[in-house]
Design a protein around this motif. Structure first.
Motif, PDB file in Angstrom:
ATOM      1  N   ARG A  96     -27.004  21.729   2.773  1.00 25.52           N
ATOM      2  CA  ARG A  96     -27.261  23.016   3.450  1.00 25.52           C
ATOM      3  C   ARG A  96     -27.346  24.144   2.431  1.00 25.52           C
ATOM      4  O   ARG A  96     -28.207  25.043   2.544  1.00 25.52           O
ATOM      5  N   ALA A  97     -26.475  24.123   1.418  1.00 22.00           N
ATOM      6  CA  ALA A  97     -26.499  25.162   0.388  1.00 22.00           C
ATOM      7  C   ALA A  97     -27.785  25.105  -0.422  1.00 22.00           C
ATOM      8  O   ALA A  97     -28.376  26.145  -0.747  1.00 22.00           O
ATOM      9  N   LEU A  98     -28.240  23.892  -0.758  1.00 24.61           N
ATOM     10  CA  LEU A  98     -29.477  23.760  -1.520  1.00 24.61           C
ATOM     11  C   LEU A  98     -30.678  24.208  -0.686  1.00 24.61           C
ATOM     12  O   LEU A  98     -31.602  24.851  -1.195  1.00 24.61           O
ATOM     13  N   LEU A  99     -30.677  23.895   0.601  1.00 26.08           N
ATOM     14  CA  LEU A  99     -31.749  24.363   1.479  1.00 26.08           C
ATOM     15  C   LEU A  99     -31.803  25.890   1.508  1.00 26.08           C
ATOM     16  O   LEU A  99     -32.885  26.484   1.528  1.00 26.08           O
ATOM     17  N   GLU A 100     -30.647  26.515   1.516  1.00 24.32           N
ATOM     18  CA  GLU A 100     -30.587  27.980   1.509  1.00 24.32           C
ATOM     19  C   GLU A 100     -31.215  28.540   0.240  1.00 24.32           C
ATOM     20  O   GLU A 100     -31.981  29.512   0.279  1.00 24.32           O
ATOM     21  N   VAL A 101     -30.890  27.911  -0.904  1.00 27.01           N
ATOM     22  CA  VAL A 101     -31.468  28.346  -2.173  1.00 27.01           C
ATOM     23  C   VAL A 101     -32.987  28.209  -2.137  1.00 27.01           C
ATOM     24  O   VAL A 101     -33.733  29.133  -2.494  1.00 27.01           O
ATOM     25  N   MET A 102     -33.462  27.062  -1.686  1.00 26.71           N
ATOM     26  CA  MET A 102     -34.890  26.790  -1.721  1.00 26.71           C
ATOM     27  C   MET A 102     -35.672  27.663  -0.747  1.00 26.71           C
ATOM     28  O   MET A 102     -36.809  28.051  -1.017  1.00 26.71           O
ATOM     29  N   THR A 103     -35.086  27.977   0.393  1.00 25.71           N
ATOM     30  CA  THR A 103     -35.817  28.829   1.334  1.00 25.71           C
ATOM     31  C   THR A 103     -35.988  30.235   0.769  1.00 25.71           C
ATOM     32  O   THR A 103     -37.009  30.886   0.971  1.00 25.71           O
ATOM     33  N   HIS A 104     -34.989  30.701  -0.008  1.00 25.23           N
ATOM     34  CA  HIS A 104     -35.126  32.002  -0.668  1.00 25.23           C
ATOM     35  C   HIS A 104     -36.187  31.948  -1.763  1.00 25.23           C
ATOM     36  O   HIS A 104     -36.962  32.893  -1.931  1.00 25.23           O
ATOM     37  N   VAL A 105     -36.217  30.840  -2.510  1.00 27.37           N
ATOM     38  CA  VAL A 105     -37.224  30.683  -3.560  1.00 27.37           C
ATOM     39  C   VAL A 105     -38.625  30.710  -2.970  1.00 27.37           C
ATOM     40  O   VAL A 105     -39.516  31.438  -3.438  1.00 27.37           O
ATOM     41  N   LEU A 106     -38.849  29.938  -1.911  1.00 29.67           N
ATOM     42  CA  LEU A 106     -40.186  29.840  -1.325  1.00 29.67           C
ATOM     43  C   LEU A 106     -40.595  31.107  -0.587  1.00 29.67           C
ATOM     44  O   LEU A 106     -41.782  31.343  -0.369  1.00 29.67           O
ATOM     45  N   ARG A 107     -39.599  31.923  -0.202  1.00 31.60           N
ATOM     46  CA  ARG A 107     -39.904  33.172   0.497  1.00 31.60           C
ATOM     47  C   ARG A 107     -40.251  34.289  -0.474  1.00 31.60           C
ATOM     48  O   ARG A 107     -40.774  35.333  -0.084  1.00 31.60           O
ATOM     49  N   HIS A 108     -39.967  34.076  -1.745  1.00 34.54           N
ATOM     50  CA  HIS A 108     -40.238  35.103  -2.745  1.00 34.54           C
ATOM     51  C   HIS A 108     -41.743  35.389  -2.800  1.00 34.54           C
ATOM     52  O   HIS A 108     -42.561  34.474  -2.748  1.00 34.54           O
ATOM     53  N   PRO A 109     -42.153  36.670  -2.892  1.00 34.37           N
ATOM     54  CA  PRO A 109     -43.588  36.995  -2.902  1.00 34.37           C
ATOM     55  C   PRO A 109     -44.361  36.347  -4.039  1.00 34.37           C
ATOM     56  O   PRO A 109     -45.549  36.026  -3.876  1.00 34.37           O
ATOM     57  N   VAL A 110     -43.717  36.148  -5.192  1.00 32.36           N
ATOM     58  CA  VAL A 110     -44.415  35.469  -6.291  1.00 32.36           C
ATOM     59  C   VAL A 110     -44.712  34.029  -5.906  1.00 32.36           C
ATOM     60  O   VAL A 110     -45.807  33.504  -6.132  1.00 32.36           O
ATOM     61  N   ALA A 111     -43.741  33.350  -5.280  1.00 35.13           N
ATOM     62  CA  ALA A 111     -43.944  31.958  -4.885  1.00 35.13           C
ATOM     63  C   ALA A 111     -45.075  31.837  -3.882  1.00 35.13           C
ATOM     64  O   ALA A 111     -45.955  30.972  -4.012  1.00 35.13           O
ATOM     65  N   SER A 112     -45.076  32.680  -2.876  1.00 31.79           N
ATOM     66  CA  SER A 112     -46.111  32.576  -1.839  1.00 31.79           C
ATOM     67  C   SER A 112     -47.491  32.881  -2.393  1.00 31.79           C
ATOM     68  O   SER A 112     -48.497  32.350  -1.914  1.00 31.79           O
ATOM     69  N   ALA A 113     -47.555  33.717  -3.433  1.00 33.80           N
ATOM     70  CA  ALA A 113     -48.852  34.046  -4.026  1.00 33.80           C
ATOM     71  C   ALA A 113     -49.282  33.039  -5.084  1.00 33.80           C
ATOM     72  O   ALA A 113     -50.477  32.792  -5.257  1.00 33.80           O
ATOM     73  N   VAL A 114     -48.312  32.428  -5.778  1.00 34.67           N
ATOM     74  CA  VAL A 114     -48.639  31.636  -6.958  1.00 34.67           C
ATOM     75  C   VAL A 114     -48.682  30.143  -6.693  1.00 34.67           C
ATOM     76  O   VAL A 114     -49.603  29.448  -7.145  1.00 34.67           O
ATOM     77  N   ILE A 115     -47.696  29.608  -5.994  1.00 34.01           N
ATOM     78  CA  ILE A 115     -47.549  28.155  -5.903  1.00 34.01           C
ATOM     79  C   ILE A 115     -48.783  27.467  -5.331  1.00 34.01           C
ATOM     80  O   ILE A 115     -49.252  26.471  -5.903  1.00 34.01           O
ATOM     81  N   PRO A 116     -49.368  27.934  -4.209  1.00 34.32           N
ATOM     82  CA  PRO A 116     -50.562  27.235  -3.715  1.00 34.32           C
ATOM     83  C   PRO A 116     -51.691  27.194  -4.739  1.00 34.32           C
ATOM     84  O   PRO A 116     -52.338  26.155  -4.922  1.00 34.32           O
ATOM     85  N   ASP A 117     -51.939  28.325  -5.433  1.00 33.88           N
ATOM     86  CA  ASP A 117     -52.991  28.348  -6.450  1.00 33.88           C
ATOM     87  C   ASP A 117     -52.663  27.417  -7.608  1.00 33.88           C
ATOM     88  O   ASP A 117     -53.542  26.721  -8.133  1.00 33.88           O
ATOM     89  N   LEU A 118     -51.406  27.392  -8.022  1.00 34.30           N
ATOM     90  CA  LEU A 118     -51.028  26.523  -9.130  1.00 34.30           C
ATOM     91  C   LEU A 118     -51.219  25.052  -8.778  1.00 34.30           C
ATOM     92  O   LEU A 118     -51.638  24.254  -9.619  1.00 34.30           O
TER      93      LEU A 118
END
Length: 208
Positions: A96-118
């Motif tokens: 549960r703690a790791l899921l919390e970390v990852m949901t914050h990472v994926l919600r970051h504006p850089v992630a949403s803009a960068v990861i799909p393109d990468l």
């Protein structure tokens, strides 16, 4: 003959290329985020980044040798690398703690803009794929290894469970929901997902 320390000339502080000003570095990083949002990774250029940051191209190249390395540096800055491995005393709590970390990472504006393109670029270029894998997965894999090894030591998981299988169960649903569907994930949904991941891990070791 003993030299007089007071007479020795003061050492010059490094200047020019030897000094990387933090305010310039911060401006470049901010420009990258804005440029990615405006044109995407494929059309982004060092020239455009430098223009948006109000610096010369050489200022960018002193810090990063390519736009890929610049973006990966940004991604690595908010990925799980360097974060402590969750240690709640139970497998479900750690998941549960790791899921919390990852949901914050994926919600970051850089992630949403960068990861799909990468990921698109990675499918075309093995060098980019290796770099992306290192930036995005190394930290998460380290955390998964810690969670799995602790659970095995407590007798909560069989020794045959692999960290990669744990990551598949953990990251897949979050990535689909937050990056592909672009839907928010609530705390209650993370609670349910944590229980489902634990059940999946306890059911078997996954593929060899």
């Amino acid at each position: 003959m003993t030299s007089d320390p007071a007479a020795a000339p003061a050492r010059r502080q490094p200047a020019g290329a030897a000094v990387l000003r933090e305010d310039v570095t911060a401006a470049i990083r901010e420009a990258v985020v804005e440029e990615l949002a405006a044109v995407g990774f494929a059309r982004m250029s060092i020239e455009g980044i430098a223009r948006r940051a109000g610096v010369g191209k050489t200022a960018v190249y002193r810090r990063w040798k390519s736009k890929l390395h610049l973006v990966l540096d940004l991604v690595g800055a908010f990925a799980a690398d360097g974060l402590p491995v969750p240690s709640t005393g139970s497998l479900c709590g750690d998941v549960r703690a790791l899921l919390e970390v990852m949901t914050h990472v994926l919600r970051h504006p850089v992630a949403s803009a960068v990861i799909p393109d990468l990921l698109v670029e990675a499918a075309r270029n093995p060098e980019i794929a290796d770099a992306v894998r290192g930036a995005l997965l190394d930290g998460q894999r380290r955390m998964a290894e810690g969670i799995v090894s602790e659970a095995v030591a407590r007798g909560e998981l069989p020794a045959s469970v692999t960290p990669d299988h744990a990551l598949d169960l953990l990251i897949g649903p979050l990535y689909w929901r937050q990056v592909v569907v672009r839907d928010a994930v609530t705390g209650a949904q993370l609670d349910v997902l944590a229980r489902q991941v634990v059940a999946g891990l306890k059911a078997g070791a996954g593929p060899a």
